[in-house]
Motif scaffolding. Structure first.
Motif, mmCIF file in Angstrom:
data_model
loop_
_atom_site.group_PDB
_atom_site.id
_atom_site.type_symbol
_atom_site.label_atom_id
_atom_site.label_comp_id
_atom_site.label_asym_id
_atom_site.label_seq_id
_atom_site.Cartn_x
_atom_site.Cartn_y
_atom_site.Cartn_z
ATOM 1 N N ASP A 216 105.222 -37.418 19.911
ATOM 2 C CA ASP A 216 104.208 -36.377 20.076
ATOM 3 C C ASP A 216 104.809 -35.200 20.839
ATOM 4 O O ASP A 216 104.719 -35.121 22.062
ATOM 5 N N ASP A 217 105.425 -34.284 20.095
ATOM 6 C CA ASP A 217 106.075 -33.129 20.713
ATOM 7 C C ASP A 217 105.095 -32.252 21.482
ATOM 8 O O ASP A 217 105.414 -31.722 22.551
ATOM 9 N N GLU A 218 103.891 -32.075 20.937
ATOM 10 C CA GLU A 218 102.904 -31.217 21.591
ATOM 11 C C GLU A 218 102.537 -31.772 22.965
ATOM 12 O O GLU A 218 102.404 -31.024 23.935
ATOM 13 N N LYS A 219 102.355 -33.085 23.039
ATOM 14 C CA LYS A 219 102.008 -33.698 24.316
ATOM 15 C C LYS A 219 103.165 -33.597 25.299
ATOM 16 O O LYS A 219 102.961 -33.376 26.503
ATOM 17 N N LYS B 263 103.089 -30.143 26.709
ATOM 18 C CA LYS B 263 101.966 -30.026 27.649
ATOM 19 C C LYS B 263 102.283 -30.700 28.977
ATOM 20 O O LYS B 263 101.880 -30.224 30.045
ATOM 21 N N LYS C 78 110.160 -25.608 21.073
ATOM 22 C CA LYS C 78 108.848 -25.513 21.709
ATOM 23 C C LYS C 78 108.976 -25.397 23.225
ATOM 24 O O LYS C 78 108.211 -24.673 23.874
#
Length: 383
Positions: A123-126, A129, A159
Motif C-alpha cells: 500500500d504505497d499510499e498508506k 501518509k 510519491k
C-alpha cells in the motif's frame, strides 16, 4: 559454489572489471590530480571518465558526483553534511544500520531528532501518509532505502519525492540495493541526494562508493585535507567534488567501477538486468511456495520488487540453515543483515532470516538446485 549473496556484493565480477583494476595498477598507477606527468594525467582521465559515466547514468552533474569509500560513507556524508542542530529527519522502518546509526549518533549527541515511518509493502499510499504524518516544522530531510536489503520491498520513490517537494524537504535515497538494477534519474524522479555502493549492482570492486547531489543541495565535508587544488589555502576548498574528496581516491577501484558501468550497458542497461533477475525471482518464489516447513517473507503481490528474498526454516535459526546450504556449496546470507529496523518491523529478531539474492550471472538451474537443497533441509527441520 552457487553464489546467491549478491545483495552483499556481486560475484563474480565481470572479466573486464578485473582487467581494469589490474591495468590501472600495472600501467598507470600514479596519483590522479596530483601531478602533471603523463601517468598522473592518464589516472586523472580515468577518474573523470568514470565520474562522467555516473553523472550521465543518474542525471547528475560531474562536479556533484563524489567518490567515497562505500555506501555507508556516502550516507554519513549525506546525513552529517546536511543536517544542522535542531533539524528533524524521517526514515523508513526498513532502513539499514548505515542510515539508522548516523542519525542515532546525532540524536544521542543532542544535535537532531528523527522519526521512523512504517512501510506498508502493498500500500504505497498508506506508506506515504505514514511519512507525512511525521513531518514537523523543523523537518529538513526524508532519507529512505530504495529497496530493502532484507525483504526486497521497493519504496514508492516518486510519491515520496513529491511529498518532499510539497513540504520543501530534502529527499535522499539509499540505493545500495537498486543502483544498476533499477533506472534512477535524479532529475525526473526528483531525488536530491543519491548514495550508492560501487561493488553491488554496479559490478565494481569493494572499497568504492558514490555520493551524488543536486544543484540546490550543499553538503559540508566531514574530512579535510589534501585535494590537489588550492594547496596554498589553509581552509578546505569549497568547490565540488574537491571539498568532499580529501586524500587520494581509489584509482584501481574507480577504474574497475568504470568497467562495471560499461558491463551494464553491454547487457542492455539496468532494465534488461532487472528483467533477467526478476525472471529468476519468479521461478524462486513459485518453487518456494510448495516447500513445506518454511516461512517466506514475500512481496510477490507487489508490482515491482528487487531481486532479494528472505525466509526461515521453521524452528531453525537462520545461521543453521545457511550453514547447511553452504555444506551443499550454496552461498547465501543469514542473520540480521545490518538492519535492526527491518527485522524489528517484521518481528524476525529471534531467528534472523536467510537471504537469497541472485544476479544476472545466475541461471535457472542455480535457482532450481537451491530450492531442491532447501527442500531437503526443511524436511529435516523442527516442526
Amino acid at each position: 559454489m552457487i553464489y546467491l549473496d549478491n545483495a552483499a556484493t556481486t560475484f563474480p565480477k565481470p572479466v573486464q572489471v578485473i582487467s581494469a583494476c589490474v591495468g590501472a595498477m600495472r600501467f598507470y598507477g600514479a596519483n590522479p590530480g596530483r601531478g602533471g606527468h603523463k601517468l598522473s594525467v592518464r589516472a586523472g582521465e580515468t577518474v573523470f571518465g568514470c565520474r562522467e559515466k555516473l553523472a550521465q547514468m543518474f542525471s547528475c552533474t560531474e562536479e556533484r558526483t563524489v567518490f567515497t569509500l562505500n555506501c555507508t560513507h556516502s550516507l554519513n556524508l549525506a546525513v552529517k553534511g546536511v543536517l544542522k542542530k535542531g533539524d528533524h529527519a524521517i526514515i523508513s522502518s526498513l532502513e539499514h544500520n548505515s542510515v539508522l546509526r548516523p542519525l542515532e549518533n546525532m540524536r544521542e549527541s543532542g544535535i537532531i531528532s528523527y522519526d521512523v515511518a512504517a512501510v506498508e509493502p502493498l500500500d504505497d499510499e498508506k506508506t506515504v501518509k505514514n511519512f507525512e504524518k511525521l513531518i514537523r516544522s523543523n523537518t529538513r530531510l526524508i532519507l529512505c532505502t530504495h529497496a530493502s536489503n532484507v525483504f526486497g520491498t521497493v519504496l514508492p520513490v516518486k510519491k515520496l519525492s513529491a511529498l518532499c517537494k510539497k513540504h520543501g524537504l530534502i529527499f535522499a535515497l539509499d540505493c545500495a540495493q537498486s543502483a544498476g538494477i533499477f533506472p534512477i534519474d535524479m532529475e525526473k524522479d526528483g531525488i536530491d541526494i543519491v548514495c550508492a555502493p560501487g561493488h553491488k549492482g554496479l559490478f565494481g570492486p569493494m572499497g568504492t562508493g558514490i555520493l551524488m547531489f543536486s544543484k540546490n543541495i550543499e553538503i559540508e565535508s566531514l574530512v579535510q585535507g589534501g585535494t590537489g587544488s588550492l594547496s596554498l589555502q589553509k581552509s578546505q576548498p569549497g568547490i565540488y567534488p574537491d571539498s568532499l574528496e580529501s586524500g587520494t581516491v581509489n584509482l584501481p577501484g574507480i577504474a574497475g567501477l568504470s568497467a562495471g558501468l560499461d558491463f551494464i550497458k553491454s547487457r542492455g542497461g539496468e532494465k534488461a538486468i532487472h528483467e533477467k533477475e526478476t525472471y529468476l525471482m519468479k521461478i524462486l518464489k513459485e518453487d518456494l511456495s510448495v516447500v513445506k516447513n518454511i516461512t517466506v517473507f514475500d512481496n510477490m503481490h507487489s508490482k515491482i520488487y528487487s531481486p532479494t528474498l528472505s525466509f526461515i526454516v521453521n524452528g531453525e535459526h537462520s545461521e543453521q540453515t545457511a550453514q547447511k546450504l553452504d555444506d551443499r556449496s550454496i552461498a547465501v546470507r543469514a542473520g540480521y543483515h545490518c538492519s535492526y529496523l527491518a527485522h524489528s518491523f517484521c518481528k524476525t529478531t529471534r531467528s534472523g532470516t536467510v537471504r537469497v539474492s541472485p544476479s544476472v550471472f545466475n541461471t535457472k538451474s542455480d535457482v532450481k538446485f537451491f530450492v531442491f537443497s532447501l527442500n531437503l533441509i526443511a524436511k529435516n527441520g523442527k516442526m
